[in-house]
Design a protein around this motif. Structure first.
Motif, PDB file in Angstrom:
ATOM      1  N   THR A 140      34.411  44.985  40.063  1.00 25.06           N
ATOM      2  CA  THR A 140      35.347  45.404  41.106  1.00 25.06           C
ATOM      3  C   THR A 140      36.265  44.255  41.499  1.00 25.06           C
ATOM      4  O   THR A 140      37.483  44.440  41.674  1.00 25.06           O
ATOM      5  CB  THR A 140      34.579  45.908  42.339  1.00 25.06           C
ATOM      6  OG1 THR A 140      33.851  47.088  41.980  1.00 25.06           O
ATOM      7  CG2 THR A 140      35.535  46.249  43.485  1.00 25.06           C
ATOM      8  N   ARG A 141      35.729  43.056  41.623  1.00 22.23           N
ATOM      9  CA  ARG A 141      36.575  41.914  41.978  1.00 22.23           C
ATOM     10  C   ARG A 141      37.572  41.610  40.858  1.00 22.23           C
ATOM     11  O   ARG A 141      38.722  41.253  41.132  1.00 22.23           O
ATOM     12  CB  ARG A 141      35.730  40.681  42.318  1.00 22.23           C
ATOM     13  CG  ARG A 141      34.872  40.866  43.565  1.00 22.23           C
ATOM     14  CD  ARG A 141      34.531  39.559  44.257  1.00 22.23           C
ATOM     15  NE  ARG A 141      33.881  38.582  43.409  1.00 22.23           N
ATOM     16  CZ  ARG A 141      32.581  38.596  43.102  1.00 22.23           C
ATOM     17  NH1 ARG A 141      31.797  39.575  43.552  1.00 22.23           N
ATOM     18  NH2 ARG A 141      32.063  37.648  42.341  1.00 22.23           N
ATOM     19  N   LEU A 142      37.168  41.755  39.616  1.00 21.52           N
ATOM     20  CA  LEU A 142      38.118  41.567  38.528  1.00 21.52           C
ATOM     21  C   LEU A 142      39.286  42.554  38.641  1.00 21.52           C
ATOM     22  O   LEU A 142      40.444  42.192  38.407  1.00 21.52           O
ATOM     23  CB  LEU A 142      37.422  41.735  37.175  1.00 21.52           C
ATOM     24  CG  LEU A 142      36.558  40.560  36.717  1.00 21.52           C
ATOM     25  CD1 LEU A 142      35.721  40.944  35.504  1.00 21.52           C
ATOM     26  CD2 LEU A 142      37.426  39.352  36.385  1.00 21.52           C
ATOM     27  N   ALA A 143      38.992  43.781  39.023  1.00 23.63           N
ATOM     28  CA  ALA A 143      40.062  44.762  39.232  1.00 23.63           C
ATOM     29  C   ALA A 143      40.978  44.330  40.375  1.00 23.63           C
ATOM     30  O   ALA A 143      42.207  44.453  40.289  1.00 23.63           O
ATOM     31  CB  ALA A 143      39.468  46.138  39.506  1.00 23.63           C
ATOM     32  N   LEU A 144      40.402  43.809  41.447  1.00 23.09           N
ATOM     33  CA  LEU A 144      41.208  43.318  42.570  1.00 23.09           C
ATOM     34  C   LEU A 144      42.115  42.175  42.129  1.00 23.09           C
ATOM     35  O   LEU A 144      43.261  42.075  42.598  1.00 23.09           O
ATOM     36  CB  LEU A 144      40.298  42.846  43.700  1.00 23.09           C
ATOM     37  CG  LEU A 144      39.519  43.929  44.449  1.00 23.09           C
ATOM     38  CD1 LEU A 144      38.476  43.295  45.362  1.00 23.09           C
ATOM     39  CD2 LEU A 144      40.472  44.806  45.255  1.00 23.09           C
ATOM     40  N   TYR A 145      41.632  41.346  41.219  1.00 21.81           N
ATOM     41  CA  TYR A 145      42.429  40.196  40.782  1.00 21.81           C
ATOM     42  C   TYR A 145      43.505  40.612  39.782  1.00 21.81           C
ATOM     43  O   TYR A 145      44.558  39.968  39.694  1.00 21.81           O
ATOM     44  CB  TYR A 145      41.519  39.115  40.212  1.00 21.81           C
ATOM     45  CG  TYR A 145      40.450  38.686  41.186  1.00 21.81           C
ATOM     46  CD1 TYR A 145      40.659  38.798  42.570  1.00 21.81           C
ATOM     47  CD2 TYR A 145      39.213  38.211  40.764  1.00 21.81           C
ATOM     48  CE1 TYR A 145      39.675  38.432  43.481  1.00 21.81           C
ATOM     49  CE2 TYR A 145      38.231  37.830  41.664  1.00 21.81           C
ATOM     50  CZ  TYR A 145      38.465  37.961  43.022  1.00 21.81           C
ATOM     51  OH  TYR A 145      37.486  37.604  43.931  1.00 21.81           O
ATOM     52  N   ARG A 146      43.269  41.690  39.053  1.00 18.57           N
ATOM     53  CA  ARG A 146      44.357  42.223  38.227  1.00 18.57           C
ATOM     54  C   ARG A 146      45.437  42.847  39.105  1.00 18.57           C
ATOM     55  O   ARG A 146      46.630  42.734  38.802  1.00 18.57           O
ATOM     56  CB  ARG A 146      43.807  43.230  37.210  1.00 18.57           C
ATOM     57  CG  ARG A 146      43.062  42.568  36.052  1.00 18.57           C
ATOM     58  CD  ARG A 146      42.745  43.559  34.950  1.00 18.57           C
ATOM     59  NE  ARG A 146      41.759  44.550  35.371  1.00 18.57           N
ATOM     60  CZ  ARG A 146      40.446  44.413  35.192  1.00 18.57           C
ATOM     61  NH1 ARG A 146      39.953  43.321  34.624  1.00 18.57           N
ATOM     62  NH2 ARG A 146      39.617  45.370  35.590  1.00 18.57           N
ATOM     63  N   ASP A 198      28.425  45.306  38.795  1.00 14.37           N
ATOM     64  CA  ASP A 198      29.438  46.188  39.371  1.00 14.37           C
ATOM     65  C   ASP A 198      30.313  45.465  40.386  1.00 14.37           C
ATOM     66  O   ASP A 198      31.533  45.692  40.444  1.00 14.37           O
ATOM     67  CB  ASP A 198      28.766  47.397  40.030  1.00 14.37           C
ATOM     68  CG  ASP A 198      28.167  48.365  39.021  1.00 14.37           C
ATOM     69  OD1 ASP A 198      28.546  48.263  37.827  1.00 14.37           O
ATOM     70  OD2 ASP A 198      27.350  49.211  39.414  1.00 14.37           O
ATOM     71  N   ALA A 199      29.727  44.590  41.185  1.00 18.88           N
ATOM     72  CA  ALA A 199      30.511  43.859  42.177  1.00 18.88           C
ATOM     73  C   ALA A 199      31.530  42.945  41.499  1.00 18.88           C
ATOM     74  O   ALA A 199      32.691  42.858  41.931  1.00 18.88           O
ATOM     75  CB  ALA A 199      29.586  43.040  43.077  1.00 18.88           C
ATOM     76  N   ALA A 200      31.109  42.281  40.437  1.00 20.14           N
ATOM     77  CA  ALA A 200      32.025  41.397  39.713  1.00 20.14           C
ATOM     78  C   ALA A 200      33.146  42.190  39.057  1.00 20.14           C
ATOM     79  O   ALA A 200      34.315  41.780  39.075  1.00 20.14           O
ATOM     80  CB  ALA A 200      31.250  40.599  38.667  1.00 20.14           C
TER      81      ALA A 200
END
Length: 331
Positions: free
Chosen positions: A287-293, A283-285
């Motif tokens: 979320t970070r992928l969403a932040l990078y998009r 889940d943490a990863a």
């Protein structure tokens, strides 16, 4: 790149030449190269695909094939992170060749303030149709790309963020926050409307971003036009000028441009990368992928006017919808 939306590049010129690209010709290229290599140029051709610098192939009279990249003309308005990109590209290629020699990147033959010459790698980009037409049959190359990027990510940098006097930080949350702040300032300078809430993301997700404690070498711009292949094998990774140091997950966004790679477990890039790293997308990863998009879509929106793309066209609307979706899900 989704061909139905943007038929050429990540910068999507819509048939227009970007104001950041210089107009050059045979004599200009010959004048540059003959002064450096002591031989003349016998043939040149401009390479299409990018929307920032002017990129030409050239054959020297001694038989060598080289690539010349020339930065924007003096006075061209750029985004804040786009300063000194020619020097950044030279640094990137040299770093990769020294630290990950199995990854095919060009050799730097010459670099000056605003132009660079490299060797020309074989193959054609994944965005170009194959000889038989279409771009199918690239899954193996994409899997090889995932493996190659895993190799790049083993190289550790001196800090988080960009090089030079561009956005950086003492840790990854600070660097991510500085990068986003610069993009928001760029958008304001160009009067590009953005959805609300982007400025609060770094603080809200500080703890998750702080999980990243090692600044890995990131290419960032891994769309199909920057990946070369021939006969089913990866032959080149080019256009490294936008590199930075940070979370390896940042490099999982552009290979699946406009998609969520975590929702495509059989994506060939992810398959190759996971096999090489053992990556688990918890889940943490995710979320970070969403932040990078959010980062990528904000950048693509902010850069539009600098490339001669007016606000309010189909490109802007499409990216805004994608950005709003990521912001909504991050809540």
């Amino acid at each position: 790149m989704d061909p139905k939306v943007f038929p050429t590049t990540r910068d999507a010129q819509c048939g227009m030449r970007s104001p950041t690209q210089r107009n050059l010709d045979f004599s200009a290229i010959d004048g540059l190269l003959s002064g450096v290599f002591g031989v003349n140029v016998s043939d040149v051709g401009e390479l299409s695909g990018g929307g920032f610098a002017a990129v030409w192939r050239a054959r020297l009279t001694d038989g060598r094939d080289v690539v010349v990249k020339i930065g924007p003309p003096p006075g061209a308005r750029l985004l804040r992170y786009e300063r000194d990109l020619i020097a950044a590209e030279a640094a990137y290629f040299r770093t990769v060749r020294a630290g990950a020699p199995g990854v095919p990147v060009p050799e730097v033959l010459h670099v000056a303030d605003d132009w660079i010459v490299t060797t020309m790698l074989p193959g054609r980009s994944l965005s170009e149709p194959a000889d038989g037409g279409g771009t199918s049959g690239t899954a193996g190359v994409r899997e090889q790309l995932g493996t190659a990027i895993a190799g790049l990510h083993r190289i550790t940098g001196p800090h988080f963020g960009y090089t030079g006097d561009r956005a950086a930080g003492v840790d990854w949350p600070a660097a991510y926050g500085a990068i986003i702040a610069d993009l928001l300032a760029d958008a304001a300078d160009w009067a590009v409307p953005l959805p609300p809430g982007i400025d609060a993301l770094a603080a809200r997700h500080h703890a998750n971003l702080a999980r990243v404690t090692r600044p890995a070498l990131l290419h960032f711009d891994l769309w199909d036009g920057n990946v070369l292949a021939a006969e089913g094998r990866l032959t080149g990774l080019v256009d490294g000028e936008r590199f930075l140091w940070g979370d390896p997950l940042l490099d999982l966004v552009s290979p699946a441009l406009f998609h969520r790679i975590e929702e495509e477990p059989e994506h060939p890039f992810l398959r190759g990368y996971t096999a090489a790293t053992g990556l688990v997308l918890d889940d943490a990863a995710r979320t970070r992928l969403a932040l990078y998009r959010v980062h990528l879509y904000t950048l693509m929106l902010a850069e539009g006017p600098s490339r001669g793309i007016p606000v309010g066209r189909e490109r802007h609307d499409y990216l805004t919808v994608l950005l709003e979706g990521e912001l909504r899900d991050l809540k």
